[in-house]
Scaffold this active site. Structure first.
Site, PDB file in Angstrom:
ATOM      1  N   ARG A   5       0.832  -1.195   0.000  1.00 53.46           N
ATOM      2  CA  ARG A   5       0.000   0.000   0.000  1.00 53.46           C
ATOM      3  C   ARG A   5       0.857   1.230   0.000  1.00 53.46           C
ATOM      4  O   ARG A   5       0.390   2.328  -0.230  1.00 53.46           O
ATOM      5  CB  ARG A   5      -0.897   0.035   1.238  1.00 53.46           C
ATOM      6  CG  ARG A   5      -0.137   0.222   2.542  1.00 53.46           C
ATOM      7  CD  ARG A   5      -1.134   0.308   3.672  1.00 53.46           C
ATOM      8  NE  ARG A   5      -0.496   0.044   4.933  1.00 53.46           N
ATOM      9  CZ  ARG A   5      -0.441   0.925   5.915  1.00 53.46           C
ATOM     10  NH1 ARG A   5      -0.931   2.119   5.778  1.00 53.46           N
ATOM     11  NH2 ARG A   5       0.109   0.616   7.057  1.00 53.46           N
ATOM     12  N   ILE A 184       1.810   4.047  12.720  1.00 57.88           N
ATOM     13  CA  ILE A 184       3.202   4.423  12.963  1.00 57.88           C
ATOM     14  C   ILE A 184       4.096   3.263  12.527  1.00 57.88           C
ATOM     15  O   ILE A 184       4.037   2.170  13.111  1.00 57.88           O
ATOM     16  CB  ILE A 184       3.434   4.760  14.446  1.00 57.88           C
ATOM     17  CG1 ILE A 184       2.439   5.836  14.891  1.00 57.88           C
ATOM     18  CG2 ILE A 184       4.861   5.236  14.677  1.00 57.88           C
ATOM     19  CD1 ILE A 184       2.480   6.129  16.372  1.00 57.88           C
ATOM     20  N   GLU A 185       4.917   3.503  11.525  1.00 57.47           N
ATOM     21  CA  GLU A 185       5.736   2.435  10.963  1.00 57.47           C
ATOM     22  C   GLU A 185       7.161   2.919  10.713  1.00 57.47           C
ATOM     23  O   GLU A 185       7.461   4.112  10.792  1.00 57.47           O
ATOM     24  CB  GLU A 185       5.135   1.931   9.651  1.00 57.47           C
ATOM     25  CG  GLU A 185       3.709   1.428   9.767  1.00 57.47           C
ATOM     26  CD  GLU A 185       3.221   0.817   8.467  1.00 57.47           C
ATOM     27  OE1 GLU A 185       3.977   0.020   7.866  1.00 57.47           O
ATOM     28  OE2 GLU A 185       2.091   1.135   8.050  1.00 57.47           O
ATOM     29  N   GLY A 186       8.027   1.964  10.370  1.00 53.21           N
ATOM     30  CA  GLY A 186       9.404   2.300  10.009  1.00 53.21           C
ATOM     31  C   GLY A 186      10.132   3.010  11.129  1.00 53.21           C
ATOM     32  O   GLY A 186       9.960   2.716  12.315  1.00 53.21           O
TER      33      GLY A 186
END
Length: 536
Positions: A5, A184-186
């Site tokens: 995505r 919230i990623e990376g």
């Protein structure tokens, strides 16, 4: 985590007329569904929809009061072709999570859809506001998802606290939402400064909306492994809670587990394992922060988001059968939320790809009927977004529980004490166990990847528990300790009913009654205390 995505940058259809040629197009639905959502659900109950939903609906009636799971699938708003989430023929879900709002590349403190459309531009070019109104008019609701892996989340990009709060406020007020989803990623999961800015902004907005009679619910969406949340992910939850946010729950992305090529992993088993691990982590975290939740209460604050069909990891495929299993798990455990990535992908890919890995934003890459995943999750029994009967959890402002040595079942933690692996203590009404030797580390404090906590949570102190009773290991000591006597190494005395042995010559040094008794004390205990590890 959600790379399929996120790897495709949001583009305007007029700017990229060939955008769809990179992906396999989904087949058109084999048959048209009823216009009314109620009619669609009736078909499911009657057994005319996708297999497995009837079993899930049956569990709704028998699983008890905690079975309040609700479905809120994601829609990639800026993806081409536009997904008509407001049309019940294209979307059987009553509620949707619209993704993703990120920072405008030209203005770090301004919200945008996918970095390509301002809210006004999305209203004009994508008819977004109008489609939201249509969904609501049909009884549906939206949740706004902010963040994602690609582009930059507002709190990361915008370092001006007032402008950041204004950006979130603009979204909440423009779309009149009751639920925000922070994806919230990376590297953002470890960006403490942005986590703190985000928490302060959300705390402010929640207070404003509460005062206006329109409470704002907040979810965190985070990556997960079969072993649970990452250290940074768990830290993000803690920072959010400590920042004063009333957190409704934590939604974990049960996808992209990193399985080896050709391993044919069981995605349902990996997903439920990850959810069980998250349950334990959140139970422990809330205890550390002074909030004791029951197991069902914790489950109601956990969400699951699988990537339907082919995951970004080639070996991993989440099938319709896996979806049925996850839906049953959700109802049986009272999981607060089930989402999926994404409604845009809930269709079979065109052509014959039975033995070929197909990564696509517009089809699942696995054998399925159109809307098969939606049919399964639409059978979940929960209510609309923000109305599933569960309250958000805030960390109490009052002082932590004061531990009473007279009633604590294990010694109360002391800053100066030296603890060995396996030693159990009590701190702020919670029992902890040392994972390795340590001194001076607050058991309730958070660890991180470079400095993990040496304490594991065992559970809360029960109301009927009593102080630990030491057990003497010798029975032949009778002489009472005397502060005026000179003792040499090996001398034995009784002090407050317990035997001790002198480690070296001393006079006037009373034996310690603060447990554990360290090796630098002149008197060695000749007894054991509950909480000490058993040694051979």
């Amino acid at each position: 985590m959600l790379t399929d995505r996120a790897t495709q940058q949001a583009v305007r259809p007029e700017d990229d007329p060939l955008a769809d040629l990179e992906w396999q197009e989904p087949e058109a639905p084999a048959e048209r569904l009823s216009w009314l959502r109620l009619g669609f659900l009736f078909l499911l109950v009657a057994g005319l929809g996708a297999g497995g939903t009837v079993a899930v609906l049956h569990l709704r009636d028998t699983a008890g009061p905690t079975a309040k799971s609700w479905a809120v699938p994601y829609v990639d708003v800026t993806l081409t072709p536009t997904f008509e989430f407001q049309d019940p023929e294209a979307n059987p879900a009553n509620d949707v999570a619209l993704a993703f709002v990120v920072a405008d590349p030209k203005d770090n403190c301004a919200p945008s859809w996918g970095g390509a459309y301002s809210p006004d531009e999305a209203a004009a070019s994508l008819e977004l506001d109008r489609r939201i109104s249509q969904l609501r008019a049909a009884g549906g609701s939206i949740m706004l998802s902010v963040g994602g892996l690609t582009n930059t989340e507002l709190a990361v990009a915008c370092t001006d606290q007032a402008k950041l709060t204004d950006a979130y406020r603009t979204l909440v007020e423009r779309y009149d939402i009751s639920t925000l989803d922070l994806d919230i990623e990376g590297t953002a999961t470890a960006d403490v400064a942005s986590l703190q800015r985000r928490a302060l902004a959300l705390k402010t907005l929640q207070a404003e909306r509460e005062a206006a009679g329109k409470p704002l619910t907040v979810w965190l969406t985070l990556p997960v492994a079969p072993q649970g949340l990452t250290v940074d992910g768990l830290g993000a939850v803690r920072t959010t809670l400590e920042g004063g946010v009333k957190l409704r729950g934590v939604n974990v992305m049960t996808m992209d587990f990193g399985s080896a090529p050709g391993s044919n992993p069981d995605m349902l088993a990996l997903s439920t394992q990850a959810l069980q691990a998250t349950h334990k982590q959140l139970t422990d975290l809330y205890l550390r922060l002074g909030v004791q939740l029951t197991s069902p209460q914790v489950w109601s604050r956990i969400g699951a988001t699988p990537m339907i069909g082919q995951n970004d990891v080639d070996a991993e495929r989440f099938t319709v059968a896996d979806a049925r299993g996850l839906a049953e798990f959700a109802v049986e455990n009272g999981l607060g939320r089930v989402s999926m990535w994404s409604l845009n992908r809930d269709a079979p890919c065109r052509g014959t790809f039975a033995n070929v890995v197909v990564h696509s934003n517009t089809c699942s890459g696995v054998p399925q009927e159109p809307l098969a995943f939606s049919a399964v999750f639409a059978g979940l029994p929960g209510g609309a977004v923000g109305t599933s009967g569960r309250e958000s959890v805030a960390i109490p402002d009052q002082a932590p529980t004061v531990d009473d040595p007279a009633t604590s079942p294990y010694p109360v933690w002391r800053l100066t004490a030296q603890y060995v692996s396996g030693y159990k203590i009590v701190w702020h009404g919670v029992v902890y166990e040392a994972k390795w030797a340590n001194q001076g580390v607050d058991p309730s404090a958070a660890g991180d990847g470079s400095n993990p906590t040496p304490w594991s949570v065992i559970g809360p102190v029960g109301p009927a528990e009593k102080a630990p009773k030491p057990t003497p290991t010798v029975t032949d000591v009778t002489e009472a300790w005397n502060p005026n006597d000179m003792y040499v190494r090996g001398d034995r005395v009784m002090f407050e009913g317990l035997p001790y042995q002198s480690r070296w010559s001393n006079k006037g040094d009373a034996p310690s009654t603060e447990y554990p008794i360290g090796p630098d004390e002149p008197w060695q205990p000749l007894f054991t205390v509950p909480g000490e590890p058993v040694t051979n």
